[in-house]
Design a protein around this motif. Structure first.
Motif, PDB file in Angstrom:
ATOM      1  N   MET A   1       0.846  -1.182   0.000  1.00 18.37           N
ATOM      2  CA  MET A   1       0.000   0.000   0.000  1.00 18.37           C
ATOM      3  C   MET A   1       0.883   1.234   0.000  1.00 18.37           C
ATOM      4  O   MET A   1       1.997   1.181  -0.451  1.00 18.37           O
ATOM      5  N   ASP A   2       0.398   2.332   0.530  1.00 14.77           N
ATOM      6  CA  ASP A   2       1.101   3.606   0.575  1.00 14.77           C
ATOM      7  C   ASP A   2       1.495   4.065  -0.818  1.00 14.77           C
ATOM      8  O   ASP A   2       2.649   4.335  -1.109  1.00 14.77           O
ATOM      9  N   ASP A   3       0.507   4.141  -1.696  1.00 15.83           N
ATOM     10  CA  ASP A   3       0.733   4.576  -3.065  1.00 15.83           C
ATOM     11  C   ASP A   3      -0.406   5.523  -3.454  1.00 15.83           C
ATOM     12  O   ASP A   3      -1.559   5.109  -3.517  1.00 15.83           O
ATOM     13  N   PRO A   4      -0.090   6.788  -3.720  1.00 13.92           N
ATOM     14  CA  PRO A   4      -1.148   7.762  -4.023  1.00 13.92           C
ATOM     15  C   PRO A   4      -1.700   7.683  -5.443  1.00 13.92           C
ATOM     16  O   PRO A   4      -2.627   8.408  -5.787  1.00 13.92           O
ATOM     17  N   TRP A  23      -7.298   7.694  -0.989  1.00 13.32           N
ATOM     18  CA  TRP A  23      -6.196   8.191  -0.155  1.00 13.32           C
ATOM     19  C   TRP A  23      -6.400   7.865   1.307  1.00 13.32           C
ATOM     20  O   TRP A  23      -5.446   7.625   2.033  1.00 13.32           O
ATOM     21  N   GLU A  26      -4.945   4.580   2.049  1.00 11.99           N
ATOM     22  CA  GLU A  26      -3.488   4.631   2.141  1.00 11.99           C
ATOM     23  C   GLU A  26      -3.037   5.238   3.467  1.00 11.99           C
ATOM     24  O   GLU A  26      -2.031   4.836   4.034  1.00 11.99           O
ATOM     25  N   TRP A  27      -3.780   6.205   3.951  1.00 15.04           N
ATOM     26  CA  TRP A  27      -3.434   6.941   5.162  1.00 15.04           C
ATOM     27  C   TRP A  27      -3.753   6.149   6.436  1.00 15.04           C
ATOM     28  O   TRP A  27      -2.990   6.169   7.397  1.00 15.04           O
ATOM     29  N   GLU A  35       4.108  10.182   6.488  1.00 15.71           N
ATOM     30  CA  GLU A  35       3.304  10.546   5.323  1.00 15.71           C
ATOM     31  C   GLU A  35       1.871  10.913   5.693  1.00 15.71           C
ATOM     32  O   GLU A  35       1.060  11.207   4.807  1.00 15.71           O
ATOM     33  N   TYR A  39      -1.003  12.611   3.058  1.00 17.37           N
ATOM     34  CA  TYR A  39      -2.303  12.048   2.686  1.00 17.37           C
ATOM     35  C   TYR A  39      -3.459  12.901   3.207  1.00 17.37           C
ATOM     36  O   TYR A  39      -4.445  13.112   2.503  1.00 17.37           O
TER      37      TYR A  39
END
Length: 122
Positions: A1-4, A23, A26-27, A35, A39
């Motif tokens: 994950m962690d991909d905008p 988002w 991801e957050w 990050e 986000y």
């Protein structure tokens, strides 16, 4: 994950609620991580755009102001995204919203930077 990326695609297509949701996914796993503000800023800007499309001046202004506040903590190029132009667009929209009547705004798009994904700079 962690991909905008997915959120950017949705945002740039005018699907602001869906971008917000992408988002948020991801957050959520790392709400206190480095990050988190990135986000949260993107989420708030998307929410502001959604409020604008619904002609909710107060909601748009509040979310844009909050989102810009979060994003200012990051470099103009962050994670392969050109945040500088996004912030400039948000500032211009905030300025336009201070006038009388309803401004016809061109909502921003989020661009990839020349630095490439995962890199910071600026």
């Amino acid at each position: 994950m962690d991909d905008p990326t997915r959120g950017i695609q949705l945002f740039n297509s005018g699907h602001f609620w869906e971008a917000h949701e992408a988002w948020e996914l991801e957050w959520t796993p790392d709400r206190k991580g480095p990050e988190a503000g990135f986000y949260k800023g993107l989420i708030q800007v998307a929410a502001g755009c959604l409020h604008y499309t619904r002609r909710n001046r107060r909601g748009a202004v509040n979310k844009w102001r909050s989102g810009a506040g979060y994003l200012r903590a990051y470099p103009a190029t962050h994670r392969g995204l050109a945040l500088g132009p996004l912030l400039a667009a948000v500032e211009a929209m905030l300025e336009a919203m201070q006038g009388e009547g309803w401004p016809e705004l061109e909502l921003p798009r989020i661009s990839r930077s020349a630095a490439g994904p995962g890199q910071s700079g600026g």
